[in-house]
Scaffold this motif. Structure first.
Motif, PDB file in Angstrom:
ATOM      1  N   THR A   1      -5.792   7.453   5.638  1.00 34.50           N
ATOM      2  CA  THR A   1      -5.291   6.146   6.041  1.00 34.50           C
ATOM      3  C   THR A   1      -4.846   6.161   7.497  1.00 34.50           C
ATOM      4  O   THR A   1      -5.100   5.206   8.242  1.00 34.50           O
ATOM      5  CB  THR A   1      -4.132   5.729   5.118  1.00 34.50           C
ATOM      6  OG1 THR A   1      -4.601   5.739   3.759  1.00 34.50           O
ATOM      7  CG2 THR A   1      -3.627   4.337   5.460  1.00 34.50           C
TER       8      THR A   1
ATOM      9  N   ARG B   1      -4.318  -1.610   5.111  1.00 30.53           N
ATOM     10  CA  ARG B   1      -4.946  -1.633   3.791  1.00 30.53           C
ATOM     11  C   ARG B   1      -4.303  -2.671   2.885  1.00 30.53           C
ATOM     12  O   ARG B   1      -4.997  -3.359   2.109  1.00 30.53           O
ATOM     13  CB  ARG B   1      -4.865  -0.243   3.152  1.00 30.53           C
ATOM     14  CG  ARG B   1      -5.790   0.772   3.789  1.00 30.53           C
ATOM     15  CD  ARG B   1      -5.563   2.161   3.207  1.00 30.53           C
ATOM     16  NE  ARG B   1      -5.883   2.199   1.786  1.00 30.53           N
ATOM     17  CZ  ARG B   1      -7.077   2.500   1.295  1.00 30.53           C
ATOM     18  NH1 ARG B   1      -8.079   2.798   2.123  1.00 30.53           N
ATOM     19  NH2 ARG B   1      -7.295   2.523   0.014  1.00 30.53           N
TER      20      ARG B   1
ATOM     21  N   CYS C   1       0.859  -1.192   0.000  1.00 30.62           N
ATOM     22  CA  CYS C   1       0.000   0.000   0.000  1.00 30.62           C
ATOM     23  C   CYS C   1       0.888   1.232   0.000  1.00 30.62           C
ATOM     24  O   CYS C   1       1.890   1.281   0.721  1.00 30.62           O
ATOM     25  CB  CYS C   1      -0.929   0.024   1.207  1.00 30.62           C
ATOM     26  SG  CYS C   1      -1.968   1.522   1.279  1.00 30.62           S
TER      27      CYS C   1
ATOM     28  N   SER D   1      -2.664  -1.377  -2.902  1.00 27.92           N
ATOM     29  CA  SER D   1      -3.696  -0.438  -2.462  1.00 27.92           C
ATOM     30  C   SER D   1      -3.090   0.950  -2.462  1.00 27.92           C
ATOM     31  O   SER D   1      -1.887   1.116  -2.220  1.00 27.92           O
ATOM     32  CB  SER D   1      -4.189  -0.821  -1.069  1.00 27.92           C
ATOM     33  OG  SER D   1      -5.165   0.084  -0.610  1.00 27.92           O
TER      34      SER D   1
ATOM     35  N   THR E   1     -11.675  -5.651  -1.008  1.00 30.68           N
ATOM     36  CA  THR E   1     -11.778  -4.331  -0.402  1.00 30.68           C
ATOM     37  C   THR E   1     -11.547  -3.212  -1.391  1.00 30.68           C
ATOM     38  O   THR E   1     -11.835  -2.072  -1.087  1.00 30.68           O
ATOM     39  CB  THR E   1     -10.729  -4.184   0.725  1.00 30.68           C
ATOM     40  OG1 THR E   1      -9.442  -4.434   0.166  1.00 30.68           O
ATOM     41  CG2 THR E   1     -11.011  -5.162   1.844  1.00 30.68           C
TER      42      THR E   1
END
Length: 316
Positions: free
Chosen positions: A121, A298, A74, A114, A314
């Motif tokens: 975040t 994430r 991510c 991600s 997701t």
């Protein structure tokens, strides 16, 4: 901090205006090989410069920790971010426009990637593990040189294609005269320092020094600090009225003032509100690594085990 068991390690990258933080996070949630490097800047290829650094760091982690192969990653960045499409829409400080971070990073790393906004975040990490874990309607506000925010409503992050949470650019009454200005121009740490120094005619002091002078009886410093508190409280009162905020988590450099900021902010917000509920105002708990921990969370959600447990993917 344990981010949840999974089969493999993940890569997490938190790109800031000054520093790029990176880590390999194992199955127990331990951050391995934490790196902090200067954020690369290249006016001709600003997005690619970031990915050059990300790719190099991923290679370093692979060589240093062969027993923890990364299976997802991510990247979180500042600015306007469309996390669903994986696009960095705009960064005033770092220079990219409509750069497809998610797609290009996945190509370079050979992993599912991600992509998200740094403050949003970090807010998700505070919501799940930190100061906001007992609430479902939260504003996380990072107050430093500028002001950025993230909104969580009924337990879900509000993204609006990257345009939600721009609290720093919300209009407020201008304390220097008729009309309006933006919150960041009065309530940020940078604004506190600038306004005091400009009005005092002295070399620029930091926001912490302005607070110290206000506490010691400097009337101008006290007014500048009160202006900042008023501005922050005004914008938060709008959040409470519009989205029913029940908790405000304050992070960033100005949060280092602790109760010197939070207590007058609570009092002023209470004065501005009528029948609305009074949100709990607290300092962020996860500190400067909240964005990195959120990025790892994430990335972990992209792994097959996590997708199977949730019953659906997701997305970015």
């Amino acid at each position: 901090m344990v981010l949840g068991a999974a089969e493999s390690a993940v890569l997490a990258f938190d790109v800031g205006g000054t520093d790029l933080k990176a880590g390999l996070v194992d199955t127990a949630g331990n951050v391995l090989g934490l790196r902090r490097t200067a954020t690369p800047r290249d006016p001709l290829r600003p997005g690619e410069a970031i990915l050059d650094a990300v790719e190099a760091l991923a290679s370093e982690f692979a060589a240093e920790f062969p027993e923890h192969p990364a299976k997802a990653a991510c990247i979180v960045v500042p600015g306007i971010v469309d996390s669903d499409s994986g696009v960095g829409i705009y960064s005033a400080n770092l220079g990219w426009r409509n750069f497809p971070f998610g797609e290009k990073a996945a190509q370079r790393l050979g992993l599912p990637v991600s992509f998200g906004h740094d403050v949003s975040t970090a807010a998700e990490a505070e919501f799940r593990f930190g100061a906001a874990r007992d609430f479902r309607n939260v504003v996380v506000m990072v107050v430093g040189t500028g002001i950025a925010a993230a909104v969580i409503s009924d337990g879900y992050p509000v993204r609006a294609g990257g345009f939600a949470g721009e609290l720093g650019h919300a209009l407020i009454p201008d304390p220097d005269g008729p009309g309006h200005t933006i919150l960041e121009a009065v309530g940020s740490a940078g604004a506190i320092a600038r306004r005091y120094s400009d009005k005092a005619g002295t070399p620029r002091a930091g926001a912490r020094e302005v607070l110290e002078r206000a506490t010691a009886g400097d009337a101008l410093a006290a007014r500048i600090w009160a202006d900042a508190v008023d501005a922050l409280a005004f914008s938060l009162s709008q959040c409470v009225s519009i989205i029913g905020t029940e908790a405000v988590v304050v992070g960033g450099g100005l949060a280092e003032a602790g109760e010197g900021l939070l207590q007058p902010l609570r009092s002023r917000l209470d004065e501005l509100l009528d029948f609305q509920r009074r949100p709990i105002i607290m300092r962020a708990q996860l500190g400067q690594d909240a964005g990195l921990l959120g990025a790892a969370m994430r990335a972990r959600a992209l792994l097959p085990a996590a997708k199977a447990a949730s019953g659906k993917g997701t997305g970015r």
